[in-house]
Write an enzyme that holds these catalytic residues in place. Structure first.
Site, PDB file in Angstrom:
ATOM      1  CG  ASN A 221      -0.044  -0.040   2.533  1.00  0.00           C
ATOM      2  OD1 ASN A 221       0.656   0.804   2.791  1.00  0.00           O
ATOM      3  ND2 ASN A 221      -0.368  -1.064   3.115  1.00  0.00           N
ATOM      4  CG  ASP A 289      -7.298  -5.079   5.819  1.00  0.00           C
ATOM      5  OD1 ASP A 289      -7.159  -5.054   7.103  1.00  0.00           O
ATOM      6  OD2 ASP A 289      -7.776  -4.114   5.172  1.00  0.00           O
TER       7      ASP A 289
END
Ligand code: C5P
Length: 409
Positions: A221, A289
């Site tokens: 990310n 996640d």
């Protein structure tokens, strides 16, 4: 095994260096001793030689010493130089750069990190000259431990006693564990020293995680790690012992911070649990996640028209795991990166994760990777909103608030 060069100054606390040598050796490290003339009046080189199982050096002009090992070499063969006890005179000479004996010459010649443990009469410690010297040494990047308060050998009471050997050794171990040793300046602590987090252990996570797809590809990310690093730095500046568990980032380790590099969320959890106990934990990392289930050992080949499917599995929630941990940090802080209904979502997260505070920020702009950030601090008592500020400024403000809460117990 690390090598410690121990410089023993001429104070009554010099006799305690014997215990320090034993403690360092018990931990498996080597100690080489250098004594000032004064130091050798309080404890004999013979005693320290027997305990360190090494030659004890005292004289700069001992030609035999110079022939065996030049003073430059002596000062650079160590991983860490420790001055214990450091007298007011040694502090003054270090500050001025005076090199008129072996100990002070080594201190001027060394390129290794230096840890200074002063011990002296309370009035000498509190004298403006000593205050100035200590501040200047700290600004030069030298770690100076504050002495303990208590009854002194001279009968007076106040700060000036040599700290317990255990505490000195904890500082030595901390210095040895610092990965990227730099001689960057430590903050010049104003008087009285503003170190409300002294003696507290603070754990910080930062950066993104990389979740492997195969040996060469990964899912990541946009987190740069800058906010987490700024928080770790602010905690260290306020005196805390900081462990920073970081994902892959392109940042320099803040001075005095122990940094542990990881890649995946699962590795992060392992290292975070290893770093417990902690008084405060601040989970700033943007943890993925999911991870790819069953990562192949070989690179996935482009094979005709078939697009390979990626099956994902859920990652452990590090913050929620800490909240339920038997060694739960006293103050547990999570971060929430939101793009809408920031406070509302963060309030829900506070309850869901079981942490004490959530620091929410709006990442719809260029916060991730950018230089500024705005915080909403959400606790069970309500919401506090701080305006957009540089990441290091807002980090300092956050750590001041943490220190406030921690000091009130
Ligand atoms: O659930 P969400 O990712 O929005 O929560 C953010 C907070 O939870 C951050 O403090 C982040 O470091 C932490 N977190 C975690 N483990 C995960 C996901 C998030 O510790 N797997």
């Amino acid at each position: 095994q690390k090598r410690i060069l121990l410089i023993i100054g001429g104070g009554i606390a010099a006799y305690k260096s014997a215990e320090l040598i034993r403690t360092i050796r018990k931990a498996g490290h080597a100690v080489r001793c250098v004594m000032t003339k004064g130091g050798a009046q309080f404890v004999t080189p013979l005693t320290l030689g027997a305990l360190s199982e090494d030659k004890v050096y005292t004289d700069l002009f001992d030609l035999k010493d110079e022939a065996e090992m030049g003073h430059i070499q002596l000062s650079r063969q160590a991983d860490l130089v420790v001055v214990c006890p450091a007298t007011a005179d040694l502090l003054a000479k270090m500050h001025a750069g005076i090199a008129d004996d072996l100990a002070t010459t080594l201190l001027l010649a060394t390129d290794k990190p230096v840890l200074v443990v002063p011990a002296m009469n309370v009035r000498m410690w509190q004298h403006p000259a000593t205050r100035r010297n200590v501040s200047a040494l700290r600004a030069d990047g030298i770690r100076v431990i504050d002495p303990d308060e208590g009854e002194m050998a001279c009968g007076e009471f106040g700060p000036g006693r040599l700290p317990e050997i255990e505490r000195i050794f904890a500082e030595i171990a901390h210095q040895l564990a610092v990965e990227h040793v730099t001689m960057t300046a430590q903050p010049d602590f104003s008087e009285p020293p503003h170190r409300p987090l002294y003696g507290k252990r603070v754990l910080v996570t930062a950066g993104p995680t990389h979740e492997p797809i195969d040996p060469v590809r990964y899912i990541a990310n946009r987190s740069s790690g800058r906010q987490g690093f700024a928080i770790a730095q602010a905690a260290a500046e306020l005196g805390a012992q900081v462990t920073l568990v970081s994902g892959p980032v392109n940042l320099v380790t803040p001075p005095g911070v122990i940094r542990i590099d990881i890649e995946s969320a699962r590795e992060m959890l392992t290292e975070v649990e290893k770093a417990l106990p902690a008084d405060v934990a601040i989970m700033v990392a943007a943890v993925a996640d999911w991870h790819v289930a069953d990562v192949p050992e070989q690179k996935i080949k482009k094979d005709g028209n078939a697009i390979p499917p990626l099956t994902l599995s859920e990652n452990p929630d590090i913050l929620a795991t800490l909240a339920k941990h038997k060694q739960r940090p006293g103050l547990l802080i999570g971060f929430a990166a939101e793009t809408e209904k920031i406070v509302e979502h963060a309030q829900a997260k506070l309850a869901k994760k079981g942490c004490d505070w959530i620091v929410a920020n709006d990442v719809s702009g260029d916060v991730m990777g950018g230089a500024n950030n705005a915080f909403h601090i959400i606790t069970k008592n309500g919401v506090e909103s701080w305006p957009d500020s540089p990441k290091d400024v807002i980090a300092r403000k956050l750590m001041e608030k943490v220190a406030d809460v921690v000091s009130k117990g």
